[in-house]
Design a protein around this motif. Structure first.
Motif, short mmCIF file in Angstrom:
data_model
loop_
_atom_site.label_atom_id
_atom_site.label_comp_id
_atom_site.label_asym_id
_atom_site.label_seq_id
_atom_site.Cartn_x
_atom_site.Cartn_y
_atom_site.Cartn_z
N ASP A 84 0.83 -1.20 0.00
CA ASP A 84 0.00 0.00 0.00
C ASP A 84 0.86 1.26 0.00
O ASP A 84 0.54 2.26 -0.65
N LEU A 85 1.95 1.21 0.74
CA LEU A 85 2.85 2.35 0.79
C LEU A 85 3.51 2.58 -0.57
O LEU A 85 3.70 3.71 -1.00
N ARG A 86 3.85 1.49 -1.26
CA ARG A 86 4.42 1.62 -2.61
C ARG A 86 3.43 2.31 -3.54
O ARG A 86 3.82 3.14 -4.37
N ASN A 87 2.16 1.96 -3.42
CA ASN A 87 1.14 2.58 -4.26
C ASN A 87 1.09 4.09 -4.06
O ASN A 87 0.99 4.87 -5.02
N VAL A 88 1.15 4.50 -2.81
CA VAL A 88 1.04 5.91 -2.48
C VAL A 88 2.25 6.69 -2.96
O VAL A 88 2.13 7.75 -3.60
N PHE A 214 8.12 -1.04 -9.99
CA PHE A 214 8.39 -1.16 -8.55
C PHE A 214 7.09 -1.30 -7.75
O PHE A 214 7.02 -2.08 -6.79
N GLN A 215 6.08 -0.56 -8.15
CA GLN A 215 4.79 -0.61 -7.48
C GLN A 215 4.20 -2.01 -7.52
O GLN A 215 3.68 -2.52 -6.52
N VAL A 216 4.30 -2.66 -8.68
CA VAL A 216 3.70 -3.99 -8.86
C VAL A 216 4.60 -5.10 -8.32
O VAL A 216 4.13 -6.01 -7.63
N LYS A 217 5.89 -5.02 -8.62
CA LYS A 217 6.82 -6.11 -8.30
C LYS A 217 7.46 -5.98 -6.92
O LYS A 217 7.96 -6.97 -6.38
N GLY A 218 7.49 -4.76 -6.40
CA GLY A 218 8.13 -4.57 -5.11
C GLY A 218 9.64 -4.58 -5.18
O GLY A 218 10.32 -4.75 -4.15
N GLU A 219 10.20 -4.41 -6.37
CA GLU A 219 11.64 -4.37 -6.54
C GLU A 219 11.97 -3.41 -7.68
O GLU A 219 11.15 -3.20 -8.58
N PRO A 220 13.15 -2.80 -7.66
CA PRO A 220 13.48 -1.85 -8.73
C PRO A 220 13.67 -2.55 -10.07
O PRO A 220 14.01 -3.73 -10.12
N LEU A 221 13.44 -1.81 -11.12
CA LEU A 221 13.64 -2.32 -12.47
C LEU A 221 15.13 -2.23 -12.76
O LEU A 221 15.67 -1.15 -13.01
N ILE A 222 15.80 -3.38 -12.72
CA ILE A 222 17.25 -3.43 -12.85
C ILE A 222 17.61 -3.82 -14.28
O ILE A 222 17.03 -4.72 -14.86
N GLY A 223 18.58 -3.13 -14.81
CA GLY A 223 19.03 -3.44 -16.16
C GLY A 223 19.49 -2.18 -16.84
O GLY A 223 19.16 -1.07 -16.42
#
Length: 244
Positions: A84-88, A214-223
């Protein structure tokens, strides 16, 4: 706390988040419309309409402030954690990116005013192609945000290379025109700045894509994203390179 009370709080939070998502999508659509309107006034060489587009940027700025206020209220009243915090926080960052997209669209319209006072230039048409690519990027990433679609966001993130390549080609084309005819240096310089503003809109679309991931996966998009804006170190432009 009773089960019904918890359900009420969750539903209330979900309703507020849904409303916040809708506000952000509408804000993004307004920013894209601003970009398209800016390109339209370039084609029509309409100074008054260009100034109207510039003035309309205030509406996007106001929406960004309202969304920021809503985010702070959600944090204070709902105390979200984890997903929820990621969404906000994603909403807060995405609002800032959309506000910048609106600024760049307004800058394009602002540059079109002095451009309209010069003789029409053939390269003006290339600007519309850049804007079309950028507008589609933003619309796609807004769909990804609305649907919480990480894979669609990732595709936007990857596909920004097409806009980079188009921008680099346009940059070289404008340099060639200026080398061949010094009289067009001033209007072509305006076009260069306008093109760079549009390329930056694509960069903000990729920022949004990263936030959706990040919002959906909970991790940064690395690459390492394939970045092909080569204008900082372009190949030499030779006379005669200009297309017929």
């Amino acid at each position: 706390m009773s089960g019904s009370s918890k359900e009420h709080i969750i539903k209330s939070y979900d309703d507020e988040l849904m409303r916040l998502t809708g506000e952000l999508v509408r804000m993004g659509e307004l920013a894209v419309s601003q970009l398209e309107a800016a390109i339209d006034v370039v084609d029509r060489r309409d100074e008054r309409a260009a100034q109207h587009v510039v003035n309309n940027d205030d509406a996007i700025d106001q929406l960004e402030q309202e969304i920021s206020h809503d985010v702070v209220r959600l944090l204070a009243l709902r105390a979200p954690i984890a997903g929820d915090l990621r969404n906000v926080f994603a909403a807060l960052r995405i609002a800032a990116d959309i506000e910048r997209i609106g600024d760049y669209a307004a800058n394009v319209a602002k540059r079109s005013i002095p451009l309209s006072m010069a003789a029409p230039l053939t390269p003006t048409g290339g600007l519309a192609h850049l804007a079309e690519l950028a507008a589609e990027e933003v619309r796609e990433v807004l769909r990804a945000y609305r649907d919480r679609d990480a894979e669609r966001a990732y595709k936007v993130w990857q596909d920004d290379v097409e806009l980079d390549e188009a921008y680099t080609a346009y940059f070289r084309e404008l340099l060639t025109y200026m080398m061949e005819d010094p009289r067009v240096i001033t209007p072509c310089t305006h076009l260069l700045f306008m093109a760079k503003n549009i390329e930056r809109i694509g960069d903000h679309a990729t920022n949004i894509a990263e936030n959706v991931w990040f919002q959906v996966k909970g991790e940064p998009l690395i690459g390492q994203r394939d970045k092909r804006d080569l204008t900082s170190n372009p190949e030499p432009v030779k006379l005669g390179d200009r297309p017929d």
